[in-house]
Design a protein around this motif. Structure first.
Motif, PDB file in Angstrom:
ATOM      1  N   MET A   1      10.215   2.113  -5.610  1.00  0.00           N
ATOM      2  CA  MET A   1      10.898   1.045  -6.347  1.00  0.00           C
ATOM      3  C   MET A   1      11.660   0.121  -5.398  1.00  0.00           C
ATOM      4  O   MET A   1      11.761  -1.080  -5.626  1.00  0.00           O
ATOM      5  CB  MET A   1      11.884   1.653  -7.360  1.00  0.00           C
ATOM      6  CG  MET A   1      11.204   2.458  -8.437  1.00  0.00           C
ATOM      7  SD  MET A   1      10.045   1.424  -9.349  1.00  0.00           S
ATOM      8  CE  MET A   1       9.021   2.642 -10.109  1.00  0.00           C
ATOM      9  N   TRP A   2      12.167   0.718  -4.323  1.00  0.00           N
ATOM     10  CA  TRP A   2      12.905  -0.101  -3.353  1.00  0.00           C
ATOM     11  C   TRP A   2      11.969  -1.097  -2.674  1.00  0.00           C
ATOM     12  O   TRP A   2      12.301  -2.269  -2.509  1.00  0.00           O
ATOM     13  CB  TRP A   2      13.575   0.810  -2.313  1.00  0.00           C
ATOM     14  CG  TRP A   2      14.288   0.046  -1.242  1.00  0.00           C
ATOM     15  CD1 TRP A   2      15.415  -0.700  -1.402  1.00  0.00           C
ATOM     16  CD2 TRP A   2      13.909  -0.065   0.128  1.00  0.00           C
ATOM     17  NE1 TRP A   2      15.769  -1.276  -0.202  1.00  0.00           N
ATOM     18  CE2 TRP A   2      14.873  -0.901   0.751  1.00  0.00           C
ATOM     19  CE3 TRP A   2      12.876   0.466   0.894  1.00  0.00           C
ATOM     20  CZ2 TRP A   2      14.806  -1.220   2.109  1.00  0.00           C
ATOM     21  CZ3 TRP A   2      12.816   0.137   2.248  1.00  0.00           C
ATOM     22  CH2 TRP A   2      13.773  -0.680   2.834  1.00  0.00           C
ATOM     23  N   LEU A   3      10.788  -0.619  -2.281  1.00  0.00           N
ATOM     24  CA  LEU A   3       9.840  -1.526  -1.630  1.00  0.00           C
ATOM     25  C   LEU A   3       9.377  -2.609  -2.598  1.00  0.00           C
ATOM     26  O   LEU A   3       9.237  -3.775  -2.221  1.00  0.00           O
ATOM     27  CB  LEU A   3       8.624  -0.737  -1.110  1.00  0.00           C
ATOM     28  CG  LEU A   3       8.879   0.199   0.066  1.00  0.00           C
ATOM     29  CD1 LEU A   3       7.625   0.991   0.387  1.00  0.00           C
ATOM     30  CD2 LEU A   3       9.340  -0.587   1.290  1.00  0.00           C
ATOM     31  N   GLU A   4       9.179  -2.210  -3.870  1.00  0.00           N
ATOM     32  CA  GLU A   4       8.655  -3.174  -4.837  1.00  0.00           C
ATOM     33  C   GLU A   4       9.685  -4.247  -5.145  1.00  0.00           C
ATOM     34  O   GLU A   4       9.409  -5.434  -5.064  1.00  0.00           O
ATOM     35  CB  GLU A   4       8.247  -2.438  -6.123  1.00  0.00           C
ATOM     36  CG  GLU A   4       7.255  -3.213  -6.981  1.00  0.00           C
ATOM     37  CD  GLU A   4       7.902  -4.215  -7.926  1.00  0.00           C
ATOM     38  OE1 GLU A   4       7.348  -5.312  -8.109  1.00  0.00           O
ATOM     39  OE2 GLU A   4       8.981  -3.907  -8.494  1.00  0.00           O
ATOM     40  N   LYS A   5      10.892  -3.783  -5.490  1.00  0.00           N
ATOM     41  CA  LYS A   5      11.909  -4.730  -5.951  1.00  0.00           C
ATOM     42  C   LYS A   5      12.711  -5.311  -4.788  1.00  0.00           C
ATOM     43  O   LYS A   5      13.156  -6.450  -4.850  1.00  0.00           O
ATOM     44  CB  LYS A   5      12.861  -3.985  -6.874  1.00  0.00           C
ATOM     45  CG  LYS A   5      13.219  -4.710  -8.137  1.00  0.00           C
ATOM     46  CD  LYS A   5      13.932  -3.655  -8.948  1.00  0.00           C
ATOM     47  CE  LYS A   5      14.561  -4.064 -10.181  1.00  0.00           C
ATOM     48  NZ  LYS A   5      15.142  -2.848 -10.786  1.00  0.00           N
TER      49      LYS A   5
ATOM     50  N   SER B   1       0.840  -1.198   0.000  1.00  0.00           N
ATOM     51  CA  SER B   1       0.000   0.000   0.000  1.00  0.00           C
ATOM     52  C   SER B   1       0.876   1.250   0.000  1.00  0.00           C
ATOM     53  O   SER B   1       0.617   2.206  -0.745  1.00  0.00           O
ATOM     54  CB  SER B   1      -0.900   0.026   1.234  1.00  0.00           C
ATOM     55  OG  SER B   1      -1.552  -1.199   1.359  1.00  0.00           O
ATOM     56  N   ILE B   2       1.927   1.230   0.834  1.00  0.00           N
ATOM     57  CA  ILE B   2       2.842   2.371   0.867  1.00  0.00           C
ATOM     58  C   ILE B   2       3.490   2.541  -0.509  1.00  0.00           C
ATOM     59  O   ILE B   2       3.636   3.649  -1.021  1.00  0.00           O
ATOM     60  CB  ILE B   2       3.923   2.173   1.955  1.00  0.00           C
ATOM     61  CG1 ILE B   2       3.268   2.153   3.342  1.00  0.00           C
ATOM     62  CG2 ILE B   2       4.973   3.269   1.892  1.00  0.00           C
ATOM     63  CD1 ILE B   2       4.200   1.726   4.466  1.00  0.00           C
ATOM     64  N   CYS B   3       3.829   1.416  -1.096  1.00  0.00           N
ATOM     65  CA  CYS B   3       4.457   1.421  -2.413  1.00  0.00           C
ATOM     66  C   CYS B   3       3.542   2.118  -3.430  1.00  0.00           C
ATOM     67  O   CYS B   3       3.988   2.970  -4.207  1.00  0.00           O
ATOM     68  CB  CYS B   3       4.717  -0.031  -2.804  1.00  0.00           C
ATOM     69  SG  CYS B   3       5.650  -0.231  -4.270  1.00  0.00           S
ATOM     70  N   VAL B   4       2.271   1.784  -3.407  1.00  0.00           N
ATOM     71  CA  VAL B   4       1.315   2.385  -4.342  1.00  0.00           C
ATOM     72  C   VAL B   4       1.184   3.881  -4.071  1.00  0.00           C
ATOM     73  O   VAL B   4       1.193   4.705  -4.994  1.00  0.00           O
ATOM     74  CB  VAL B   4      -0.064   1.695  -4.217  1.00  0.00           C
ATOM     75  CG1 VAL B   4      -1.126   2.428  -5.020  1.00  0.00           C
ATOM     76  CG2 VAL B   4       0.034   0.246  -4.651  1.00  0.00           C
ATOM     77  N   LEU B   5       1.116   4.220  -2.790  1.00  0.00           N
ATOM     78  CA  LEU B   5       0.998   5.632  -2.418  1.00  0.00           C
ATOM     79  C   LEU B   5       2.209   6.429  -2.913  1.00  0.00           C
ATOM     80  O   LEU B   5       2.086   7.511  -3.499  1.00  0.00           O
ATOM     81  CB  LEU B   5       0.878   5.732  -0.890  1.00  0.00           C
ATOM     82  CG  LEU B   5       0.671   7.140  -0.333  1.00  0.00           C
ATOM     83  CD1 LEU B   5      -0.730   7.636  -0.677  1.00  0.00           C
ATOM     84  CD2 LEU B   5       0.896   7.168   1.172  1.00  0.00           C
ATOM     85  N   LEU B   6       3.384   5.869  -2.705  1.00  0.00           N
ATOM     86  CA  LEU B   6       4.613   6.532  -3.128  1.00  0.00           C
ATOM     87  C   LEU B   6       4.662   6.668  -4.647  1.00  0.00           C
ATOM     88  O   LEU B   6       5.092   7.700  -5.182  1.00  0.00           O
ATOM     89  CB  LEU B   6       5.844   5.762  -2.640  1.00  0.00           C
ATOM     90  CG  LEU B   6       6.119   5.790  -1.133  1.00  0.00           C
ATOM     91  CD1 LEU B   6       7.214   4.808  -0.770  1.00  0.00           C
ATOM     92  CD2 LEU B   6       6.511   7.197  -0.698  1.00  0.00           C
ATOM     93  N   ALA B   7       4.206   5.634  -5.330  1.00  0.00           N
ATOM     94  CA  ALA B   7       4.172   5.701  -6.793  1.00  0.00           C
ATOM     95  C   ALA B   7       3.267   6.845  -7.235  1.00  0.00           C
ATOM     96  O   ALA B   7       3.608   7.609  -8.152  1.00  0.00           O
ATOM     97  CB  ALA B   7       3.687   4.377  -7.368  1.00  0.00           C
ATOM     98  N   ALA B   8       2.128   6.981  -6.567  1.00  0.00           N
ATOM     99  CA  ALA B   8       1.187   8.051  -6.925  1.00  0.00           C
ATOM    100  C   ALA B   8       1.829   9.421  -6.702  1.00  0.00           C
ATOM    101  O   ALA B   8       1.732  10.313  -7.565  1.00  0.00           O
ATOM    102  CB  ALA B   8      -0.090   7.907  -6.085  1.00  0.00           C
TER     103      ALA B   8
END
Lengths: 395, 139, 261
Positions: free
Chosen positions: A324-328, A288-295
């Motif tokens: 990207m760090w959280l995702e990858k 969720s944080i990852c999505v928020l950061l992407a936004a």
């Protein structure tokens, strides 16, 4: 040139000391891991790779992203990057060193690491990863050092370095493609087994790398007399913006393929990461944080006024990098192992020792980075010529 | 000489580090390695049969290489028999062949290994003879 | 020291270096020659069971709790497999799964709970096309000529790429020293050390002595084994007259373990 790194302000030494302390903590914790075994980490029989391999994967991308500066500069003569080409090359070096260290700390029998060379196995992707990573390290050391050395002397760089520059440009994507092949060639791991993995790796690298470079350029400008140039930073921001959009698009392609095809095994990992599976949802907050950061990243990097104002740009770049760090660095690796081969969910969360070792390796990377940037910025403060033998463009 | 003091200081540290293996041994008792092959298992055999798979001299010099070759032959090639230079056949197994006779790991293996300070990792996985453990515990 | 001048010192240094290099190359030459001389001295045991490709057939109808316990117990005992209860660090070579877990792709809403929860013995499939062997960077896991997927614990660096590669969850990693978790060691078989991956080895050490795999022996006929390339073998006859399935066959790994329903 190394002698430059030995003279610095108390702030410089204080920062290095701080990093050295973290490295020390990492080393001590690693000795503990060496003694007991990898059981001190959160990894398990079912999630057999975790934070370490995630960091490795992410940092290969950071290393490869040097090409986003080097390529426009050397192939397209994009002179605004003249001043920061070295910043990109010198970022790649600690990034690769961290990659190698993360692999090393992940090994169950680290003393036998040379078996990879003693028994070379060309059918293993790991074999090629070793070759491309060490090759890329040498190329960047060579190119960065030689060019900076000639700048220090106030002369244009030697001609013989040119082929190496071109090889380094072609080499950069290879390190990340090979790293993606580690994952995408494995049967039975549906989250990873997708042809777009290598492309997504490259695009996310070219979003996170420039984002990090933006922040690093801003820090260099703040703490040294060397100015990487406003326009160079803006160009990096555009690169990051495009590749962030491409990465998000690639991820959505994955989601489309998994859900429109209706193949459930392709959906499980995605469902687990975004909403939890069978009541297990440890990584949902991360995603969720990852999505928020992407936004936030998209909003800032794509909107011209927000991109141009450096305060918001810094936030946008940091959001992109962290996203990207959280995702990858976490969800990609762990998500691929869930559910396991028996359709069960066994969750993963890093332990404290694992985290300290990870911080230790990152600190080592920043330690090397600080020294390299200290040298580069000290030379650049005085440099007159760029690689074309022309006067440097003032920002 | 520029920075003469610093250079000499550095040299002293360097020499101190390099000679550490020698200086650390100063004052320590010199114990000569004295491996024993007089286990009950060996003594039980008639004198003519008290022979290892190869000659004593060969074993002393080459046992480490031989064990590695045995290991690869058994694990990797699935060949478990060794025909020695006399044409005698042996089952290649550290646990089940070597240590059946040499049941005194501490006096047979460790004696020299400790002396030359090598630490083979055989015993991380391979089980040492039981009697030996009992004896050690009884000491 | 005082009566050696610089020139002499350098000479000694040079000779020393030369000797060093020469000595090293001599060692290399001798080493290689010896290995060749030894090569013909290694033999297979005359009575060893041999095959072009070993395979197994497990008849699920004949499996019951007792047989399953016997099979896992004997395998784990003779191979010194540690008994670690924490599922995070569990080590298993052969174990009991429910049908719905062993064959998740065959799970069906209308399947009777009897079948869903039927006992299945799972173990390494000794694939003909093993992904674990493909990905191993040191050849620590490799396929023998007789089709057995072997582990060389001496060579494993513990990168766990094989665990990511194996779609059957057949591999276990020694997250810590297994010694403390083994009660009665089998003195004839080694243990493992921390930091290496292990799994079923099709009882290669028993085949070499002319014995069937331990689980086959303990299964009271529920597990059969043989050479799958031999049309006259017991398992080929069973496979030609029965409907058999393999786990995740669509992945192309070609497992050598068949299940009869």
């Amino acid at each position: 040139m190394l002698e430059i790194a030995l003279k610095g302000s108390p702030r410089y030494w204080g920062w290095l000391f701080f990093l050295a302390t973290l490295i020390g903590a990492g080393v001590i914790t690693y000795l503990y891991q060496f003694q007991i075994g990898l059981g001190i980490t959160g990894m398990s029989r079912d999630v057999s790779w975790g934070l370490y391999i995630g960091q490795f994967t992410f940092l290969v991308g950071v290393a490869a992203s040097a090409v986003t500066i080097v390529l426009p500069y050397y192939l397209h003569n994009y002179k605004k990057y003249g001043r920061i080409a070295i910043i990109g090359e010198f970022l790649a070096i600690p990034a690769i060193l961290m990659c190698m260290l993360f692999i090393f700390v992940d090994l169950g029998q680290p003393m036998r690491v040379l078996n990879v060379l003693l028994h070379p196995t060309p059918n293993s992707v790991m074999f090629y990863d070793m070759i491309v990573l060490s090759g890329y390290l040498i190329l960047n050391l060579l190119c960065g050092w030689v060019i900076l050395m000639s700048e220090k002397k106030g002369a244009p760089p030697p001609k013989w370095i040119k082929p190496f520059l071109y090889i380094a440009i072609c080499w950069a994507p290879s390190i990340h493609i090979v790293t993606a092949f580690l994952y995408q060639g494995l049967p039975g791991r549906d989250y990873w087994m997708t042809a777009i993995m290598a492309a997504k790796f490259l695009s996310s690298a070219f979003a996170s790398g420039p984002s990090l470079l933006i922040i690093l350029c801003m820090l260099i400008r703040k703490f040294t007399n060397f100015d990487p140039g406003k326009e160079a930073i803006q160009s990096l921001a555009k690169t990051a913006a495009y590749f962030l959009l491409v990465t998000i698009a690639f991820y959505l392609f994955e989601v489309f393929t998994a859900f429109y095809s209706g193949i459930t095994s392709h959906q499980y990992s995605i469902i687990y990461l975004f909403s939890g599976l069978e009541g297990y949802s440890k990584l949902v907050p991360v995603m969720s944080i990852c999505v928020l950061l992407a936004a936030i990243g998209v909003l800032i990097l794509v909107t011209p006024p927000l991109r141009k104002w450096e305060v918001t740009l810094a936030i946008g770049a940091a959001s992109t990098f962290l996203c990207m760090w959280l995702e990858k660095g976490i969800t990609l690796v762990v998500g691929g192992f869930i559910p396991n081969a028996f359709d069960r969910v066994f969750e993963y969360w890093p332990t404290l020792p694992e985290t300290i070792i990870t911080i230790g390796v990152w600190s080592f990377g920043f330690f090397v980075l600080t020294i390299l940037y200290k040298i580069a910025s000290s030379v650049k403060e005085k440099a007159i010529f760029d690689k074309y033998g022309e006067k440097q463009i003032k920002a | 000489m520029y920075d003469g003091g610093k250079i000499i200081f550095g040299l002293i540290i360097f020499i101190a580090l390099v000679t550490l293996p020698f200086t650390l041994g100063i004052g320590k008792e010199y114990i000569k390695a004295n491996p024993k092959i007089d286990t009950p298992e060996i003594m039980k055999l008639p004198e003519a049969e008290r022979k290892c798979v190869e000659s004593k001299d060969f074993m002393r010099k080459e046992h480490m290489k031989m064990l590695i070759e045995w290991r690869d032959a058994v694990v990797r090639d699935g060949k478990t028999l060794y025909v020695n230079s006399q044409g005698k056949t042996f089952n290649m197994s550290l646990q089940n062949t070597c240590m059946q006779c040499h049941s005194n790991k501490s006096k047979f293996c460790d004696e020299c290994h400790n002396y030359v300070k090598v630490k083979p990792y055989c015993w991380d996985c391979h089980l040492e003879p039981k009697e030996n453990i009992k004896k050690e515990a009884g000491l | 020291m005082s009566n050696i001048n610089r020139r002499e010192f350098l000479k000694i240094l040079g000779i020393g270096t030369f000797m060093g290099i020469g000595g090293w190359s001599m060692f290399e030459v001798v080493g290689k020659g010896e290995i060749e001389a030894f090569a013909e001295k290694y033999k297979k045991v005359p009575g060893a069971l041999q095959a072009k490709r070993w395979a197994m057939v497990i008849d699920l109808k004949k499996l019951d709790q007792q047989i399953i316990n016997d099979c896992t117990e004997v395998c784990h005992r003779i191979h010194n497999v540690p008994k670690i209860l924490n599922p995070k660090e569990e080590i298993k070579w052969i174990w009991d799964e429910k049908f719905k877990n062993a064959f998740p792709e065959l799970k069906d809403d209308y399947m009777s709970s009897e079948i869903k929860n039927m006992h299945v013995l799972v173990l390494c499939n000794h694939c003909e096309n093993p992904p674990c062997v493909r990905v191993c960077p040191t050849k620590a896991t490799f396929k023998r000529k007789d089709g057995i997927v072997m582990m060389d614990m001496h060579r494993c660096i513990g990168c766990r790429f094989c665990m990511a590669g194996c779609p059957y969850g057949a591999r276990s990693f020694n997250w810590r020293d297994p010694k403390d978790y083994i009660k009665n060691e089998n003195p004839e078989f080694p243990l493992r050390m921390r930091g290496v991956v292990e799994k079923c080895t099709f009882c290669y050490e028993r085949l070499d002595r002319g014995l069937p795999p331990a689980c086959v022996e303990a299964s009271k006929g529920a597990i059969m084994y043989g050479d799958i390339t031999d049309p006259n073998s017991e398992i080929r006859k069973i496979l030609s007259s029965n409907f058999a399935i393999r786990r995740k066959a669509k992945l192309g790994t070609k497992p050598s373990v068949y299940y009869l329903l």
